[in-house]
Design an enzyme around this catalytic site. Structure first.
Site, PDB file in Angstrom:
ATOM      1  N   ASN A 158      77.676  16.386  50.270  1.00 25.60           N
ATOM      2  CA  ASN A 158      78.510  17.006  49.228  1.00 25.60           C
ATOM      3  C   ASN A 158      77.755  17.752  48.142  1.00 25.60           C
ATOM      4  O   ASN A 158      78.366  18.418  47.316  1.00 25.60           O
ATOM      5  CB  ASN A 158      79.410  15.955  48.577  1.00 25.60           C
ATOM      6  CG  ASN A 158      80.623  15.644  49.431  1.00 25.60           C
ATOM      7  OD1 ASN A 158      80.899  16.354  50.389  1.00 25.60           O
ATOM      8  ND2 ASN A 158      81.338  14.593  49.082  1.00 25.60           N
ATOM      9  N   GLU A 160      81.545  23.183  53.960  1.00 22.20           N
ATOM     10  CA  GLU A 160      82.910  22.645  53.850  1.00 22.20           C
ATOM     11  C   GLU A 160      83.580  23.308  52.643  1.00 22.20           C
ATOM     12  O   GLU A 160      84.719  23.740  52.691  1.00 22.20           O
ATOM     13  CB  GLU A 160      82.839  21.126  53.658  1.00 22.20           C
ATOM     14  CG  GLU A 160      84.188  20.459  53.467  1.00 22.20           C
ATOM     15  CD  GLU A 160      84.040  18.971  53.168  1.00 22.20           C
ATOM     16  OE1 GLU A 160      83.948  18.185  54.109  1.00 22.20           O
ATOM     17  OE2 GLU A 160      84.033  18.607  51.962  1.00 22.20           O
ATOM     18  N   TRP A 193      87.800   2.291  49.948  1.00 13.83           N
ATOM     19  CA  TRP A 193      87.125   3.545  50.275  1.00 13.83           C
ATOM     20  C   TRP A 193      85.614   3.349  50.188  1.00 13.83           C
ATOM     21  O   TRP A 193      84.894   3.557  51.150  1.00 13.83           O
ATOM     22  CB  TRP A 193      87.565   4.673  49.319  1.00 13.83           C
ATOM     23  CG  TRP A 193      86.598   5.842  49.344  1.00 13.83           C
ATOM     24  CD1 TRP A 193      86.347   6.675  50.402  1.00 13.83           C
ATOM     25  CD2 TRP A 193      85.718   6.250  48.288  1.00 13.83           C
ATOM     26  NE1 TRP A 193      85.359   7.586  50.063  1.00 13.83           N
ATOM     27  CE2 TRP A 193      84.969   7.355  48.775  1.00 13.83           C
ATOM     28  CE3 TRP A 193      85.507   5.802  46.973  1.00 13.83           C
ATOM     29  CZ2 TRP A 193      84.011   8.001  47.982  1.00 13.83           C
ATOM     30  CZ3 TRP A 193      84.557   6.454  46.194  1.00 13.83           C
ATOM     31  CH2 TRP A 193      83.827   7.547  46.703  1.00 13.83           C
ATOM     32  N   ARG A 221      92.986   9.310  48.690  1.00 12.23           N
ATOM     33  CA  ARG A 221      92.518   9.095  50.057  1.00 12.23           C
ATOM     34  C   ARG A 221      93.707   8.993  51.009  1.00 12.23           C
ATOM     35  O   ARG A 221      94.836   8.751  50.572  1.00 12.23           O
ATOM     36  CB  ARG A 221      91.706   7.789  50.139  1.00 12.23           C
ATOM     37  CG  ARG A 221      90.347   7.887  49.432  1.00 12.23           C
ATOM     38  CD  ARG A 221      89.441   8.825  50.186  1.00 12.23           C
ATOM     39  NE  ARG A 221      88.142   9.106  49.573  1.00 12.23           N
ATOM     40  CZ  ARG A 221      87.843  10.200  48.888  1.00 12.23           C
ATOM     41  NH1 ARG A 221      88.747  11.113  48.634  1.00 12.23           N
ATOM     42  NH2 ARG A 221      86.613  10.422  48.434  1.00 12.23           N
ATOM     43  N   ASP A 260      85.867  13.969  61.693  1.00 18.04           N
ATOM     44  CA  ASP A 260      85.705  13.820  60.248  1.00 18.04           C
ATOM     45  C   ASP A 260      85.817  12.349  59.856  1.00 18.04           C
ATOM     46  O   ASP A 260      85.072  11.855  59.011  1.00 18.04           O
ATOM     47  CB  ASP A 260      86.778  14.658  59.536  1.00 18.04           C
ATOM     48  CG  ASP A 260      86.627  14.608  58.027  1.00 18.04           C
ATOM     49  OD1 ASP A 260      85.495  14.779  57.548  1.00 18.04           O
ATOM     50  OD2 ASP A 260      87.640  14.374  57.339  1.00 18.04           O
ATOM     51  N   HIS A 266      79.554   9.969  42.510  1.00 11.27           N
ATOM     52  CA  HIS A 266      80.640  10.847  42.979  1.00 11.27           C
ATOM     53  C   HIS A 266      81.328  11.427  41.747  1.00 11.27           C
ATOM     54  O   HIS A 266      80.658  11.946  40.860  1.00 11.27           O
ATOM     55  CB  HIS A 266      81.591  10.022  43.865  1.00 11.27           C
ATOM     56  CG  HIS A 266      82.436  10.823  44.813  1.00 11.27           C
ATOM     57  ND1 HIS A 266      83.455  11.631  44.383  1.00 11.27           N
ATOM     58  CD2 HIS A 266      82.447  10.929  46.170  1.00 11.27           C
ATOM     59  CE1 HIS A 266      84.041  12.206  45.433  1.00 11.27           C
ATOM     60  NE2 HIS A 266      83.444  11.794  46.538  1.00 11.27           N
ATOM     61  N   SER A 290      75.455  11.693  48.272  1.00 10.42           N
ATOM     62  CA  SER A 290      74.371  11.089  49.057  1.00 10.42           C
ATOM     63  C   SER A 290      73.060  11.846  48.864  1.00 10.42           C
ATOM     64  O   SER A 290      72.007  11.252  48.622  1.00 10.42           O
ATOM     65  CB  SER A 290      74.751  11.069  50.541  1.00 10.42           C
ATOM     66  OG  SER A 290      74.937  12.388  51.031  1.00 10.42           O
TER      67      SER A 290
END
Ligand code: SFD
Ligand code: AMP
Length: 627
Positions: free
Chosen positions: A62, A126, A216, A247, A350, A387, A438
């Site tokens: 990400n 993405e 999650w 989610r 995914d 995040h 990450s």
């Protein structure tokens, strides 16, 4: 008293935690330690091949800035993060990660991680900052490189770290226990790099009954970073900035690929798109209500308003999104069919890459994503500095990324060192530098480890621990085993005993308090001064009962300490929400008695625990725009 052997491990540098940040730290530390003839020890409660948030794999990276490709600049990334966090971010830290993150991604690729490639060359994005990967073995690949760099003899797996070893105001190591053998561990080092991840299951999860515990973020991220830093007397930041991810409902499959790659819409039970029908609400949260992309918490908020008005269920329109993409090929029947197959397999992959249970739920409930929409929902709150939340330690930023103004507040020495001497933090453990994910956690681990090596060289006096102190800590850590041995015979069922509480029940109590008083799922993420004060009172009672936790075996001893760590995370959170007298992140939490954002609260809300007298200190720190 439980009779465990005490094992002492001495090294120059100690790495605590083997997740993404820990793996980055290991690679970097190995390099600098070799150059300077230093020793490094690395400890994790699990096996680093499959430990931490990336254990199941991921389907995207990400954070990739694309500096070499000329795609973006560091200041554009800082701008994105600042806006997404409603103005509350440490720009020096975000930039420090952004300038190194691409090189971590390039290393992943070199080590064997398959990153999707576009037909004309270059990575498949993405979204603007996100890359698609075949990531089911992501953690194995990254951990293998870290293990090879450091050497297997320096790695201590399946040792649960409870807290810091201190010498006055300097952190000199960590203590904990083996989850497999009757051993109490004391690690002593000249500098310590901490990356024990975030916190899950502090709040009651939506999952219950047959799905109990499904979350999650990983349940084994249990607030150890927060406990460790608090007990080391370090200042923490953004403890109120929890993350509520939207989610796929019940199995928590991520939504990023659907919104960004497949360009899907989410609609309510009436077929309305809340991002359009609720657009005016964004005006109440300016200037952040007008930025693109709309900040994550505001996207949540618009959805929650629909849910609160009974306009659910909310659907991710997978069938529509797939159809829209495939329609571009509709004039060529063969190409259309091929594209449909490709989209179908991408949709399943995914989830199979990172949230396998979502694929299982799809299979179990007859979902074909190309035919049928799937429900999405706001999950329970998580504490995650990497995040779209921001909680973590308040760490020093690099000297060369300060403005004249920020220099005195944000920089006090070695990069990524907390306010406790010798204690460095990265990944979820370091705060106010969101959107590292990450890849950025790995890069931040590298930055922190390099600085920690330098600290060990500059402060090379041998760490000395007091034997009496070690015995005291050992007795405290093993106490739950003693409680069980001594008292379990008092009733016929060891699970029902008025003399003690077992870790699972302790966790349920904590989750109920947080859910009802601190704005969890059942309170529609809403809280108030009255609720928070009552919650704090109940947390106080829980803290008293923490001294009566019982553990039947080593595994339960780990559960006992995980839940004590969660409890401290909860207290830091409640105290900080109380301290911040406004609502700044609707969609993460809403303060019903202070429902608006206030200019004079455009500050960091920090906290600090003093282990000597048990007092908490709440601190406001200024926000400086550097970029
Ligand atoms: O789709 C102890 N994350 C995503 N990052 C991405 O780049 N792309 C994505 O696609 C991401 N998504 C995602 C992500 C995570 C998860 C679970 C899902 C989806 C389903 C986030 C990243 O994973 C995250 O940012 C980093 O992993 C953070 O790194 P770090 O190092 O801060 O935490 P860790 O990796 O969880 O490691 C923690 C380690 O500590 C150990 N540990 N060891 C000893 N004693 C204790 N007391 C300990 N407590 C913990 C753990 O074992 C672990 O090794 S998406 O949703 O956006
Ligand atoms: P998620 O799967 O929700 O964790 O998101 C993965 C990445 O996509 C993160 O960088 C998110 O911030 C981003 N993202 C998810 N949904 C959206 C959206 N609707 N608009 C913009 N960015 C998004």
């Amino acid at each position: 008293m439980a009779n465990f052997e005490t094992v002492t491990v001495k090294s120059d540098l100690l790495l605590v935690g083997g997740g993404m940040a820990g793996c980055g730290a290991a690679v970097e530390a190995a390099h600098w330690a070799k150059k300077n003839n230093l020793s490094v020890a690395w400890v994790d409660k699990a096996a680093v091949d499959r430990s931490g948030a990336v254990a199941m794999g991921l389907s995207a990276i990400n954070q990739y800035v694309g500096l070499a490709e000329g795609d973006n600049t560091i200041s554009e990334y800082v701008n994105y993060v600042r806006n997404d966090l409603m103005g509350v971010t440490r720009e020096d830290l975000v930039a420090s990660i952004a300038r190194h993150v691409d090189s971590s991604v390039h290393l992943f690729e070199k080590w064997g991680l398959p990153i999707w490639k576009a037909e004309g060359g270059g990575y498949v994005h993405e979204g603007r900052w996100q890359l698609m990967i075949n990531g089911e073995s992501y953690k194995v690949i990254v951990a293998e490189a870290a293990k090879n760099a450091l050497g297997i003899d320096n790695i201590y797996e399946r040792v649960f770290i409870v807290g810091p070893m201190m010498n006055g105001d300097r952190c000199i190591g960590a203590y904990g226990f083996s989850v497999r053998e009757e051993k109490f561990y004391v690690f002593l080092a000249k500098s310590i790099m901490l990356a024990l991840g975030g916190a899950v299951h502090v709040f009651k999860p939506r999952s219950s009954g047959e799905g109990l515990g499904r979350a999650w973020y990983p349940p084994w991220n249990s607030g150890s970073s927060t406990y460790f830093t608090l007990q080391a007397g370090a200042e923490l930041t953004c403890q109120e900035v929890r993350f509520i991810p939207v989610r796929f409902k019940d199995a928590y499959g991520p939504v990023g690929a659907w919104f960004l790659l497949f360009k899907s819409r989410a609609t309510n039970g009436l077929g309305e798109n809340y991002m359009i029908t609720r657009k005016d609400e964004l005006q109440n949260w300016l200037p952040y209500g007008s930025v693109k992309p709309v900040p994550a918490n505001l996207r949540n908020w618009l959805m929650m308003l629909d849910v609160m008005e009974g306009k659910g269920p909310i659907f991710m329109r997978t069938e529509e999104a797939i159809q829209n993409i495939a329609n571009e090929y509709k004039d060529d029947k063969k190409a259309y069919k091929k594209k449909m197959k490709e989209l179908e397999s991408e949709a399943w992959e995914d989830f199979l890459d990172m949230t396998i249970s979502q694929a299982i739920l799809w299979a179990a409930s007859n979902v074909a994503p190309e035919e049928k929409a799937s429900e999405i929902a706001a999950a329970e709150p998580y504490f995650i500095g990497s995040h779209s939340g921001a909680s973590g330690a308040w760490v020093s930023g690099p000297a060369d990324l300060q403005s004249d103004e920020s220099n005195s507040e944000y920089h006090w020495g070695y990069t990524n060192m907390s306010t406790t001497k010798g204690l460095f933090c990265a990944g979820d453990a370091s705060g106010a530098s969101s959107h590292k994910f990450s890849s950025g956690s790995h890069a931040e681990g590298r930055v922190a480890a390099k600085a920690a090596v330098k600290f060990a060289i500059d402060n090379n006096d041998e760490p000395v621990a007091d034997d009496a102190e070690i015995e005291k800590l050992k007795a405290m850590v093993l106490a739950p085993l003693d409680v069980f041995t001594e008292l379990s015979g008092k009733t016929t069922d060891p699970h029902i005993n008025p003399e003690y509480i077992r870790p699972k029940m302790f966790m349920f109590r904590l989750q109920k308090i947080m859910d009802e008083y601190a704005g969890g799922v059942s309170a529609q993420f809403t809280t108030s001064t009255g609720l928070l004060n009552k919650g704090l009172e109940l947390l106080g009672v829980l803290k008293e009962d923490a001294e009566h936790i019982a553990a039947e075996d080593l595994h339960e001893l780990m559960r006992a300490w995980e839940n004590i760590h969660r409890m401290w995370q909860a207290e830091a959170h409640v105290r900080t929400i109380l301290f911040r007298e406004e609502t700044r992140w609707p969609g993460y939490y809403f303060r019903s008695d202070m429902p608006k954002m206030k200019e004079d609260w455009k500050v960091f809300a920090n906290c600090k625990y003093n282990p000597a007298d048990g007092e908490w200190e709440m601190i406001k720190r200024p926000i400086y725009e550097i970029f």
